[in-house]
Write an enzyme that holds these catalytic residues in place. Structure first.
Site, PDB file in Angstrom:
ATOM      1  N   ALA A  10       0.955  -1.226  -0.002  1.00 48.72           N
ATOM      2  CA  ALA A  10       0.071   0.137   0.111  1.00 48.72           C
ATOM      3  C   ALA A  10       0.972   1.473   0.182  1.00 48.72           C
ATOM      4  CB  ALA A  10      -0.832   0.019   1.264  1.00 48.72           C
ATOM      5  N   SER A  12       4.554   1.265  -0.631  1.00 50.92           N
ATOM      6  CA  SER A  12       5.700   0.919  -1.580  1.00 50.92           C
ATOM      7  C   SER A  12       5.821  -0.611  -2.405  1.00 50.92           C
ATOM      8  CB  SER A  12       6.971   0.918  -0.633  1.00 50.92           C
ATOM      9  OG  SER A  12       7.195  -0.343   0.304  1.00 50.92           O
ATOM     10  N   GLY A  13       6.379  -0.145  -3.392  1.00 56.61           N
ATOM     11  CA  GLY A  13       6.803  -1.427  -4.191  1.00 56.61           C
ATOM     12  C   GLY A  13       8.144  -1.898  -4.012  1.00 56.61           C
ATOM     13  N   ARG A  14       8.454  -3.228  -4.775  1.00 57.49           N
ATOM     14  CA  ARG A  14       9.986  -3.747  -4.701  1.00 57.49           C
ATOM     15  C   ARG A  14       9.966  -4.877  -5.550  1.00 57.49           C
ATOM     16  NH1 ARG A  14       9.961  -6.311   0.584  1.00 57.49           N
ATOM     17  NH2 ARG A  14       8.618  -7.685   0.486  1.00 57.49           N
ATOM     18  N   ASP A 225      -1.548 -10.255  -2.584  1.00 55.55           N
ATOM     19  CA  ASP A 225      -0.415 -10.618  -1.646  1.00 55.55           C
ATOM     20  C   ASP A 225      -0.774 -11.428  -0.603  1.00 55.55           C
ATOM     21  OD1 ASP A 225      -2.228  -8.626  -0.420  1.00 55.55           O
ATOM     22  OD2 ASP A 225      -0.586  -7.029  -0.556  1.00 55.55           O
ATOM     23  N   THR A 246       0.064  -3.550   6.825  1.00 55.48           N
ATOM     24  CA  THR A 246      -1.014  -2.684   6.926  1.00 55.48           C
ATOM     25  C   THR A 246      -2.092  -3.139   7.390  1.00 55.48           C
ATOM     26  OG1 THR A 246       0.144  -1.323   5.466  1.00 55.48           O
ATOM     27  CG2 THR A 246      -2.070  -0.785   5.580  1.00 55.48           C
ATOM     28  N   ASN A 283     -10.724  -9.874   8.048  1.00 52.52           N
ATOM     29  CA  ASN A 283      -9.963  -8.618   8.043  1.00 52.52           C
ATOM     30  C   ASN A 283      -9.821  -8.027   9.198  1.00 52.52           C
ATOM     31  OD1 ASN A 283     -10.167  -9.541   5.221  1.00 52.52           O
ATOM     32  ND2 ASN A 283      -9.852  -7.493   4.700  1.00 52.52           N
TER      33      ASN A 283
END
Length: 451
Positions: A10, A12-14, A225, A246, A283
């Site tokens: 949510a 960052s990406g990598r 994910d 998150t 959730n």
């Protein structure tokens, strides 16, 4: 073999590159890029082109690899026109456009049909909110976020099964595919949705025109994910899992969905996992509560956690599943309001607020684990905590204490591992039990209940 995992979160990406054999897996992050939503005209969007640029740069930094797989968050989508062009940036699931939309549906009827808890951001409600819009009218293809990015890499469109199951448009259990009745409720045609693809199947090869890793195979992974994270849980026997970041997703793994009214009223969802399993889970807001508070405080996490460990336990508790905490902005004020409404002391300092959040999460985890085993009729002997929350030693210990069960923390990179190992199995590098490789190669920290 070298395998690249694109893992989008949510914030960052990598891109992670792993060296995998039948007995070992080592990996390192070769690129990280910001994922910062943008509000335009009152609507919160994902900056999908910035994410795509970050992926291309990351794959360039990775160098030659034998396969690439992409996972991300669920429910959000992009719309393509008849020429395959994107019709505007995808809308963020935290946008207010779905406020109140779910109230117009029979929640339990949706649950019986799809197995998915009717949460306000589900794709079916996003589509209902978009009904009649120029974009939806012009759309010819809908692609969930990982599928959209895979399409831009390969030119081949498809819909990955684990992520498809989160939309509320797939028949419960996934075996019957898209539900015509649910599609009609969303106001869309079946032709809008590309064919379903299972984790481990080929997604195409990277197009030569991109100038990055041309011809490299792209493999369908568990592109939600959480599905990848659950695949990366080192579990065996009777276990529950907490994928803690998150969001916190708390549940058990089953062979068939639970569609009872009790399950529906308890807020459990039945999402598809790897190899046809069902991720029966609830959730919980997760570390979002603390992350949003920290944006207001500008204090280091280490200071907050060390202070919270010494703060009185259980002084103030909020419901960490309450939708009131979903939107961004001024989280301390919303937690204070919830404490007042429950006639509890309002945390007076950031340290007290941190302790309130962690106590609330641990108790929410206990309720979810207890409810999951009761409603699904299963035994739970141990709780596996994976994801970033596995580094939070106080939260891990509080969870063990609350659940009255051992907690095994790690791996932190369960999502990336699940992504990598599904690719490795597709390449013939590992056998069917990918979790055995996680257990034998990854550090796990045990926490025993103190009470």
């Amino acid at each position: 073999m070298r395998i690249a995992a694109v893992d989008l979160g949510a914030s960052s990406g990598r891109v992670i590159v792993a060296d995998v054999s039948s007995s070992a897996v080592t990996f390192s992050e070769v690129a990280r890029f910001v994922n910062e939503p943008v509000r335009v005209g009152g609507t919160l969007h994902w900056d999908i082109l910035a994410l795509y640029r970050g992926i291309l740069s990351g794959l360039s930094a990775a160098g030659p690899v034998d396969s690439v797989g992409i996972d991300s968050w669920a429910v959000d989508y992009g719309l393509l026109d008849a020429d395959g062009a994107l019709l505007g940036n995808p809308v963020h699931y935290r946008d207010a456009r779905t406020d109140g939309v779910a109230a117009g549906f029979d929640g339990y009827a949706l649950y019986e049909a799809s197995g998915i808890a009717p949460l306000p951001f589900n794709t079916i409600f996003q589509l209902a909110a978009a009904r009649g819009s120029a974009q939806l009218e012009a759309a010819r293809t809908l692609l969930l976020i990982p599928d959209l990015l895979s399409y831009w890499l390969t030119g081949v469109a498809g819909t990955e099964l684990t992520n498809a199951s989160t939309t509320g448009l797939l028949a419960a259990g996934g075996g019957s595919g898209w539900s015509p009745a649910l599609l009609a409720l969303a106001g869309i045609d079946a032709d809008l949705l590309p064919p379903l693809r299972a984790p481990g199947s080929p997604a195409g090869t990277i197009q030569t025109s991109l100038g990055v890793s041309p011809g490299t195979p792209v493999t369908v992974v568990a592109s939600h994910d959480t599905a990848s994270a659950v695949a990366g849980v080192p579990g065996a026997g009777n276990f529950a899992y907490i994928s803690c970041g998150t969001w916190s997703l708390v549940g058990v793994e089953l062979t068939a969905p639970v569609l009872t009214r009790d399950s529906y009223e308890a807020g459990f969802t039945n999402e598809i996992g790897v190899d046809g399993t069902v991720r029966y889970l609830r959730n919980v807001m997760g570390l979002w509560l603390l992350q949003e508070c920290m944006r207001e405080w500008d204090l280091p996490l280490s200071t907050l956690l060390s202070g919270a460990a010494e703060a009185p336990a259980g002084r103030s508790i909020v419901d960490a599943t309450d939708p009131v905490f979903l939107a961004p902005g001024d989280m301390p004020a919303r937690i204070a309001t919830a404490c007042k409404a429950a006639d509890q002391p309002v945390p007076a300092t950031p340290v007290e607020m941190t302790r309130c959040i962690l106590d609330s999460l641990a108790l929410a985890y206990r309720r979810a684990v207890d409810d999951a085993r009761r409603l699904a009729g299963v035994t739970v002997d141990v709780v596996h905590m994976v994801g970033g929350g596995a580094l939070n030693t106080l939260l891990c210990q509080l969870t063990a204490d609350a659940c009255g069960l051992p907690v095994l923390a790690g791996p932190v990179e369960a999502g990336a591992l699940g992504n990598i190992l599904v690719q490795a199995r597709a390449l013939g590098l590992v056998d069917s039990d990918i979790r055995a490789l996680v257990r034998s190669t990854q550090p796990i920290v045990p926490y025993d209940p103190r009470v």
